[in-house]
Scaffold this motif. Structure first.
Motif, PDB file in Angstrom:
ATOM      1  N   HIS A  88       0.833  -1.215   0.000  1.00 36.62           N
ATOM      2  CA  HIS A  88       0.000   0.000   0.000  1.00 36.62           C
ATOM      3  C   HIS A  88       0.861   1.255   0.000  1.00 36.62           C
ATOM      4  O   HIS A  88       0.569   2.226  -0.703  1.00 36.62           O
ATOM      5  CB  HIS A  88      -0.929   0.004   1.213  1.00 36.62           C
ATOM      6  N   LEU A  89       1.937   1.228   0.782  1.00 38.54           N
ATOM      7  CA  LEU A  89       2.825   2.398   0.837  1.00 38.54           C
ATOM      8  C   LEU A  89       3.494   2.618  -0.522  1.00 38.54           C
ATOM      9  O   LEU A  89       3.608   3.750  -0.997  1.00 38.54           O
ATOM     10  CB  LEU A  89       3.889   2.192   1.923  1.00 38.54           C
ATOM     11  N   SER A  90       3.912   1.529  -1.148  1.00 40.02           N
ATOM     12  CA  SER A  90       4.550   1.626  -2.459  1.00 40.02           C
ATOM     13  C   SER A  90       3.577   2.213  -3.486  1.00 40.02           C
ATOM     14  O   SER A  90       3.931   3.102  -4.269  1.00 40.02           O
ATOM     15  CB  SER A  90       5.023   0.231  -2.887  1.00 40.02           C
ATOM     16  N   GLU A  91       2.344   1.758  -3.440  1.00 39.53           N
ATOM     17  CA  GLU A  91       1.337   2.260  -4.375  1.00 39.53           C
ATOM     18  C   GLU A  91       1.055   3.745  -4.158  1.00 39.53           C
ATOM     19  O   GLU A  91       0.967   4.523  -5.106  1.00 39.53           O
ATOM     20  CB  GLU A  91       0.030   1.459  -4.231  1.00 39.53           C
ATOM     21  N   ALA A  92       0.939   4.140  -2.885  1.00 40.73           N
ATOM     22  CA  ALA A  92       0.603   5.538  -2.580  1.00 40.73           C
ATOM     23  C   ALA A  92       1.751   6.486  -2.904  1.00 40.73           C
ATOM     24  O   ALA A  92       1.542   7.647  -3.261  1.00 40.73           O
ATOM     25  CB  ALA A  92       0.232   5.680  -1.105  1.00 40.73           C
ATOM     26  N   SER A  93       2.981   6.001  -2.776  1.00 41.68           N
ATOM     27  CA  SER A  93       4.143   6.895  -2.874  1.00 41.68           C
ATOM     28  C   SER A  93       4.895   6.760  -4.185  1.00 41.68           C
ATOM     29  O   SER A  93       5.707   7.617  -4.527  1.00 41.68           O
ATOM     30  CB  SER A  93       5.125   6.561  -1.735  1.00 41.68           C
ATOM     31  N   GLY A  94       4.648   5.683  -4.931  1.00 40.80           N
ATOM     32  CA  GLY A  94       5.438   5.421  -6.136  1.00 40.80           C
ATOM     33  C   GLY A  94       6.831   4.881  -5.827  1.00 40.80           C
ATOM     34  O   GLY A  94       7.666   4.749  -6.730  1.00 40.80           O
ATOM     35  N   ALA A  95       7.100   4.570  -4.565  1.00 37.38           N
ATOM     36  CA  ALA A  95       8.429   4.045  -4.201  1.00 37.38           C
ATOM     37  C   ALA A  95       8.585   2.607  -4.688  1.00 37.38           C
ATOM     38  O   ALA A  95       7.644   1.817  -4.615  1.00 37.38           O
ATOM     39  CB  ALA A  95       8.609   4.095  -2.677  1.00 37.38           C
ATOM     40  N   LYS A  96       9.782   2.297  -5.219  1.00 32.71           N
ATOM     41  CA  LYS A  96      10.089   0.919  -5.573  1.00 32.71           C
ATOM     42  C   LYS A  96      10.355   0.134  -4.284  1.00 32.71           C
ATOM     43  O   LYS A  96      10.660   0.712  -3.240  1.00 32.71           O
ATOM     44  CB  LYS A  96      11.341   0.862  -6.444  1.00 32.71           C
ATOM     45  N   VAL A  97      10.244  -1.187  -4.378  1.00 27.96           N
ATOM     46  CA  VAL A  97      10.547  -2.048  -3.236  1.00 27.96           C
ATOM     47  C   VAL A  97      11.742  -2.914  -3.613  1.00 27.96           C
ATOM     48  O   VAL A  97      11.778  -3.494  -4.697  1.00 27.96           O
ATOM     49  CB  VAL A  97       9.326  -2.938  -2.876  1.00 27.96           C
ATOM     50  N   GLU A  98      12.738  -2.976  -2.720  1.00 27.69           N
ATOM     51  CA  GLU A  98      13.895  -3.849  -2.977  1.00 27.69           C
ATOM     52  C   GLU A  98      14.116  -4.782  -1.792  1.00 27.69           C
ATOM     53  O   GLU A  98      14.154  -4.336  -0.643  1.00 27.69           O
ATOM     54  CB  GLU A  98      15.155  -3.000  -3.229  1.00 27.69           C
ATOM     55  N   VAL A  99      14.256  -6.063  -2.081  1.00 29.07           N
ATOM     56  CA  VAL A  99      14.588  -7.036  -1.030  1.00 29.07           C
ATOM     57  C   VAL A  99      16.087  -6.935  -0.795  1.00 29.07           C
ATOM     58  O   VAL A  99      16.893  -7.107  -1.712  1.00 29.07           O
ATOM     59  CB  VAL A  99      14.215  -8.480  -1.452  1.00 29.07           C
ATOM     60  N   ASN A 100      16.453  -6.619   0.441  1.00 30.64           N
ATOM     61  CA  ASN A 100      17.855  -6.382   0.752  1.00 30.64           C
ATOM     62  C   ASN A 100      18.127  -7.018   2.105  1.00 30.64           C
ATOM     63  O   ASN A 100      17.566  -6.601   3.107  1.00 30.64           O
ATOM     64  CB  ASN A 100      18.084  -4.856   0.778  1.00 30.64           C
ATOM     65  N   LEU A 101      18.984  -8.040   2.109  1.00 31.99           N
ATOM     66  CA  LEU A 101      19.111  -8.867   3.318  1.00 31.99           C
ATOM     67  C   LEU A 101      20.483  -8.784   3.960  1.00 31.99           C
ATOM     68  O   LEU A 101      21.503  -8.744   3.282  1.00 31.99           O
ATOM     69  CB  LEU A 101      18.823 -10.328   2.963  1.00 31.99           C
ATOM     70  N   PHE A 102      20.474  -8.791   5.284  1.00 29.34           N
ATOM     71  CA  PHE A 102      21.721  -8.861   6.046  1.00 29.34           C
ATOM     72  C   PHE A 102      22.263 -10.285   5.945  1.00 29.34           C
ATOM     73  O   PHE A 102      23.439 -10.493   5.669  1.00 29.34           O
ATOM     74  CB  PHE A 102      21.420  -8.499   7.506  1.00 29.34           C
ATOM     75  N   HIS A 103      21.399 -11.281   6.164  1.00 22.37           N
ATOM     76  CA  HIS A 103      21.801 -12.691   6.039  1.00 22.37           C
ATOM     77  C   HIS A 103      21.308 -13.178   4.668  1.00 22.37           C
ATOM     78  O   HIS A 103      20.344 -13.919   4.568  1.00 22.37           O
ATOM     79  CB  HIS A 103      21.206 -13.536   7.172  1.00 22.37           C
ATOM     80  N   ARG A 104      21.967 -12.721   3.596  1.00 18.26           N
ATOM     81  CA  ARG A 104      21.473 -12.958   2.238  1.00 18.26           C
ATOM     82  C   ARG A 104      21.786 -14.371   1.738  1.00 18.26           C
ATOM     83  O   ARG A 104      22.917 -14.829   1.801  1.00 18.26           O
ATOM     84  CB  ARG A 104      22.124 -11.955   1.259  1.00 18.26           C
ATOM     85  N   THR A 105      20.720 -15.037   1.243  1.00 21.02           N
ATOM     86  CA  THR A 105      20.911 -16.237   0.416  1.00 21.02           C
ATOM     87  C   THR A 105      19.953 -16.042  -0.750  1.00 21.02           C
ATOM     88  O   THR A 105      18.920 -15.349  -0.612  1.00 21.02           O
ATOM     89  CB  THR A 105      20.538 -17.554   1.147  1.00 21.02           C
ATOM     90  N   SER A 106      20.272 -16.620  -1.908  1.00 26.70           N
ATOM     91  CA  SER A 106      19.389 -16.398  -3.053  1.00 26.70           C
ATOM     92  C   SER A 106      18.022 -17.036  -2.818  1.00 26.70           C
ATOM     93  O   SER A 106      17.002 -16.529  -3.279  1.00 26.70           O
ATOM     94  CB  SER A 106      20.031 -16.888  -4.353  1.00 26.70           C
ATOM     95  N   GLU A 107      17.986 -18.119  -2.011  1.00 26.79           N
ATOM     96  CA  GLU A 107      16.700 -18.750  -1.694  1.00 26.79           C
ATOM     97  C   GLU A 107      15.812 -17.788  -0.902  1.00 26.79           C
ATOM     98  O   GLU A 107      14.614 -17.669  -1.175  1.00 26.79           O
ATOM     99  CB  GLU A 107      16.891 -20.026  -0.843  1.00 26.79           C
ATOM    100  N   ARG A 108      16.422 -17.127   0.087  1.00 32.88           N
ATOM    101  CA  ARG A 108      15.603 -16.200   0.883  1.00 32.88           C
ATOM    102  C   ARG A 108      15.146 -15.015   0.034  1.00 32.88           C
ATOM    103  O   ARG A 108      13.990 -14.594   0.135  1.00 32.88           O
ATOM    104  CB  ARG A 108      16.366 -15.717   2.131  1.00 32.88           C
ATOM    105  N   VAL A 109      16.026 -14.493  -0.816  1.00 30.77           N
ATOM    106  CA  VAL A 109      15.609 -13.366  -1.676  1.00 30.77           C
ATOM    107  C   VAL A 109      14.455 -13.820  -2.576  1.00 30.77           C
ATOM    108  O   VAL A 109      13.445 -13.116  -2.719  1.00 30.77           O
ATOM    109  CB  VAL A 109      16.781 -12.831  -2.534  1.00 30.77           C
ATOM    110  N   ALA A 110      14.570 -15.028  -3.150  1.00 32.89           N
ATOM    111  CA  ALA A 110      13.522 -15.539  -4.044  1.00 32.89           C
ATOM    112  C   ALA A 110      12.200 -15.699  -3.273  1.00 32.89           C
ATOM    113  O   ALA A 110      11.130 -15.298  -3.759  1.00 32.89           O
ATOM    114  CB  ALA A 110      13.955 -16.862  -4.654  1.00 32.89           C
ATOM    115  N   GLY A 111      12.273 -16.263  -2.071  1.00 31.85           N
ATOM    116  CA  GLY A 111      11.071 -16.472  -1.260  1.00 31.85           C
ATOM    117  C   GLY A 111      10.386 -15.153  -0.922  1.00 31.85           C
ATOM    118  O   GLY A 111       9.154 -15.040  -0.996  1.00 31.85           O
ATOM    119  N   LEU A 112      11.186 -14.156  -0.588  1.00 25.59           N
ATOM    120  CA  LEU A 112      10.618 -12.856  -0.200  1.00 25.59           C
ATOM    121  C   LEU A 112      10.071 -12.120  -1.420  1.00 25.59           C
ATOM    122  O   LEU A 112       9.034 -11.445  -1.335  1.00 25.59           O
ATOM    123  CB  LEU A 112      11.683 -12.032   0.526  1.00 25.59           C
ATOM    124  N   THR A 113      10.764 -12.249  -2.562  1.00 30.12           N
ATOM    125  CA  THR A 113      10.277 -11.619  -3.796  1.00 30.12           C
ATOM    126  C   THR A 113       8.918 -12.209  -4.164  1.00 30.12           C
ATOM    127  O   THR A 113       7.988 -11.488  -4.546  1.00 30.12           O
ATOM    128  CB  THR A 113      11.289 -11.866  -4.940  1.00 30.12           C
TER     129      THR A 113
END
Lengths: 234, 234
Positions: A88-113
């Motif tokens: 909702h915030l992204s829609e109201a503001s036009g802000a893009k959303v980026e998944v950005n992780l401290f404990h990054r694995t490609s599986e977690r990025v894919a799951g969150l995306t």
């Protein structure tokens, strides 16, 4: 999910906790501990949006409104707790959303995306082609069309090092952090000391309402949060 | 285990966090969140044993010394963080140790019993033959030769319902809880508001030293903890 009884005085808090416990394929174990820290501070705030938080929400709305490339940086806890509110915030503001992780694995990025996709948001993050200077390898990765080129970044529940690194990149940084003493809270330009699912809708509304704030002092605002907590303790 | 740099100002706290993250076969996910809440309160205390905690440690030592059947009730977080410290306390005081879990599975009880065995303590808990009245089935189970017949029970990091149930059984209840406002902290007869691995050795020493306290007011002591936190916040 183990549901608490509906009349429980801390129903919302218990539901949030169970959401995270259920989502441990995408939420880091350290994320559960971090959530507990937030719970404790929210307990001290009385699980309500305090007056200084209202002021920082307005200042954040005002800054996001005038941004040319605002980005909302999300991690496992943020998506597990508040995917819809972020959408909702992204829609109201036009802000893009980026998944950005401290404990990054490609599986977690894919799951969150995928979880963001389910609420209608095509989040960046799967193909990081840029770096945040000053951070170690995996933690530095970001997208050039997202955080890399953003002028204003909203980083809810962020780590202190990464918040600092974004500030040093010259970006305007807004954070949402229940600990008014954390390095993240102290480093960001605007700190909203409030629970995520409670303040995101208020931020979205403030943006929709065209709120404009000319003057905001984050250090002063944080001191007012501490005073609010102290008044409640005594 | 991901080790923090040794000079890190919050080294001990980060080590404790990693210990729990590593031990998730015996630590409940909810236990990670609970640990985070503790971390936040310890942060507010300045990660030190405050003067009111010293007084409650002395009162607890005095009570354990005169107990006829003292028992230390341990859960996943307690064993993962402080198995050795519990063993030393058990040796100094003669208190039995019982594994008693909120999220009980026989696998977790067996794993925790084994961990206590590795530090030389034969803990009760595998064959519960007694019940704590007023709790739902699995949560009520305990051992007749342990908690069932104890006159004094030390329950570190305990849930509010269970603390209340032990008090209602007529037992003298000592808890260790970093949240001075929690129901557990407010319900126990003696509440030590301190981090577990920091206060257990102090408690063991106080018992060895034969400390005797005639007068202790838990409510007053908890107010002093809140005042200590407030003074630090402002």
């Amino acid at each position: 999910m183990t549901l608490p009884p509906e009349g429980h005085p801390r129903y919302k808090s218990l539901i949030a906790r169970e959401k995270l416990v259920e989502a441990t394929d995408v939420v880091a174990k350290q994320g559960l501990i971090a959530h507990g820290r937030g719970e404790a501070f929210d307990y001290l705030l009385g699980e309500q949006t305090c007056p200084p938080a209202i002021r920082s929400i307005k200042a954040a709305a005002s800054l996001i409104r005038v941004a040319s490339s605002p980005v909302i940086s999300v991690n496992g806890n943020v998506v597990a707790l508040a995917a819809k509110e972020v959408a909702h915030l992204s829609e109201a503001s036009g802000a893009k959303v980026e998944v950005n992780l401290f404990h990054r694995t490609s599986e977690r990025v894919a799951g969150l995306t995928k979880m963001m996709d389910e609420v209608g948001i095509q989040a960046l993050g799967m193909n990081p082609d840029d770096k945040i200077p000053g951070l170690s390898s995996e933690r530095a990765r970001c997208c050039s069309e997202g955080i890399g080129s953003a002028d204003v970044v909203l980083v809810p529940l962020e780590d202190g090092d990464r918040c600092q690194a974004l500030v040093e990149m010259g970006k305007q940084v807004i954070t949402i952090d229940l600990n008014p003493l954390s390095r993240t809270a102290q480093t960001a330009h605007i700190t909203i000391v409030d629970e995520l699912t409670r303040c995101l809708p208020l931020l979205t509304d403030a943006i929709r309402d065209g709120v404009k704030v000319d003057d905001f002092d984050n250090k002063k605002n944080l001191k007012e949060v501490l005073a609010f907590i102290c008044a409640r303790l005594s």
